[in-house]
Design an enzyme around this catalytic site. Structure first.
Site, PDB file in Angstrom:
ATOM      1  N   CYS A   1      58.090  72.730  18.214  1.00 57.84           N
ATOM      2  CA  CYS A   1      56.715  73.071  18.586  1.00 57.84           C
ATOM      3  C   CYS A   1      55.824  71.854  18.879  1.00 57.84           C
ATOM      4  O   CYS A   1      55.958  71.220  19.917  1.00 57.84           O
ATOM      5  CB  CYS A   1      56.109  73.966  17.504  1.00 57.84           C
TER       6      CYS A   1
ATOM      7  N   LYS B   1      60.803  68.899  11.315  1.00 62.77           N
ATOM      8  CA  LYS B   1      59.613  68.704  12.151  1.00 62.77           C
ATOM      9  C   LYS B   1      58.842  67.465  11.713  1.00 62.77           C
ATOM     10  O   LYS B   1      58.486  67.319  10.543  1.00 62.77           O
ATOM     11  CB  LYS B   1      58.727  69.946  12.074  1.00 62.77           C
TER      12      LYS B   1
ATOM     13  N   GLU C   1      60.568  79.059  16.049  1.00 60.88           N
ATOM     14  CA  GLU C   1      60.246  78.305  14.842  1.00 60.88           C
ATOM     15  C   GLU C   1      60.148  79.247  13.638  1.00 60.88           C
ATOM     16  O   GLU C   1      59.551  80.316  13.725  1.00 60.88           O
ATOM     17  CB  GLU C   1      58.913  77.576  15.054  1.00 60.88           C
TER      18      GLU C   1
END
Length: 279
Positions: free
Chosen positions: A157, A123, A51
């Site tokens: 994540c 995200k 990330e």
């Protein structure tokens, strides 16, 4: 049993567990170039980074300064690396919205070995005050592309910790879920236990690729735990990195995916009518 000529071949995949050099896009592109060379030498057709690999994660207000559009100069540089080494690359970066230039997303992009940009994911679930202060959440949960005979999906994540999110990918046919991550102490159980469970309950491969070591200062300091892994649909961990900088290489096997889905009834035995309250 040997594969027949028409059988899908395994996809060799490399996981780059690294934090690079936070704040220096040029240094991180150099590190990516070097890792891509090693991955290609090991026969990998896909290299997955962590990330925010391109810029560093804990970079404070530099998030806005270093953010680029999905088709910016950094994307061109990554595409050049992918072409020269003959493999696809997934990398995390801060994405400046091309429409208004104001919003910044925590994004991951997939570029193939021809330099084509196949998929870009923003995200959707932002973790903690740092991310919520610096990023806008994405609104598209399932982003996919076809690569090496597999349907690959992108996630970042914290997103993988929401079971509904991964199940949406399973229902959309994702075979391999690629998850650049910045997972920190004391939440290492996510890498150790949760990710293999996600792979098993959704009958897919999950590649979870972390940063490593301390990063940032004060309230925006983190200690990333490494432990990157490739989990398979039978619940096994096929690859596991340690705590430091590391490149690990393994295979995603379409035949294992097929046989596991044939014997595991989770997706067939679902009763969606009972889950209406989740919406």
């Amino acid at each position: 049993m040997p594969s027949s000529p028409s059988s899908p071949q395994p996809l060799r995949i490399a996981l780059l567990q690294s934090s690079g050099r936070p704040g220096s896009v040029a240094a991180n592109l150099e590190a990516l170039d070097e890792a891509a060379g090693r991955a290609a030498d090991a026969g990998a057709a896909l290299l997955v980074c962590s990330e925010m690999f391109l810029t560093g994660y804990a970079i404070g207000e530099d998030v806005r300064r270093l953010a680029e559009s999905a088709d910016g100069d950094a994307a061109d540089a990554v595409a050049d690396i992918a072409v020269r080494h003959g493999l696809a690359i997934v990398y995390g970066y801060p994405e400046r919205d091309g429409a208004d230039g104001e919003r910044v997303f925590n994004s991951a992009q997939l570029i193939d070995s021809t330099g084509a940009r196949l998929a870009n994911y923003r995200k959707t679930h932002l973790f903690g005050g740092f991310e919520q202060d610096h990023f806008t959440p994405g609104e598209q949960s399932v982003v996919q592309a076809d690569l090496g005979g597999l349907r690959v999906g992108l996630m970042i994540c914290y997103d993988v910790e929401f079971p509904e999110n991964v199940r949406a990918h399973a229902l959309a046919g994702t075979d391999l879920l690629l998850v650049p991550t910045a997972q920190m102490h004391p939440f290492q159980f996510v890498a150790e236990s949760l990710v293999p469970v996600r792979a098993f309950e959704n009958q897919m491969y999950v590649a979870y690729v972390n940063r490593t070591g301390p990063e940032g200062e004060g309230a925006e300091s983190f200690d990333f735990v490494g432990l990157s892994c490739l989990a398979s649909p039978d619940g096994a961990t096929r690859l596991r990195a340690g705590r430091g900088e590391e490149l690990v290489v393994g295979e995603v096997d379409p035949e294992l995916l097929r046989s596991s889905r044939e014997t595991n009834p989770y997706l067939r035995d679902r009763r969606p009518g009972l889950y209406a309250s989740l919406l």
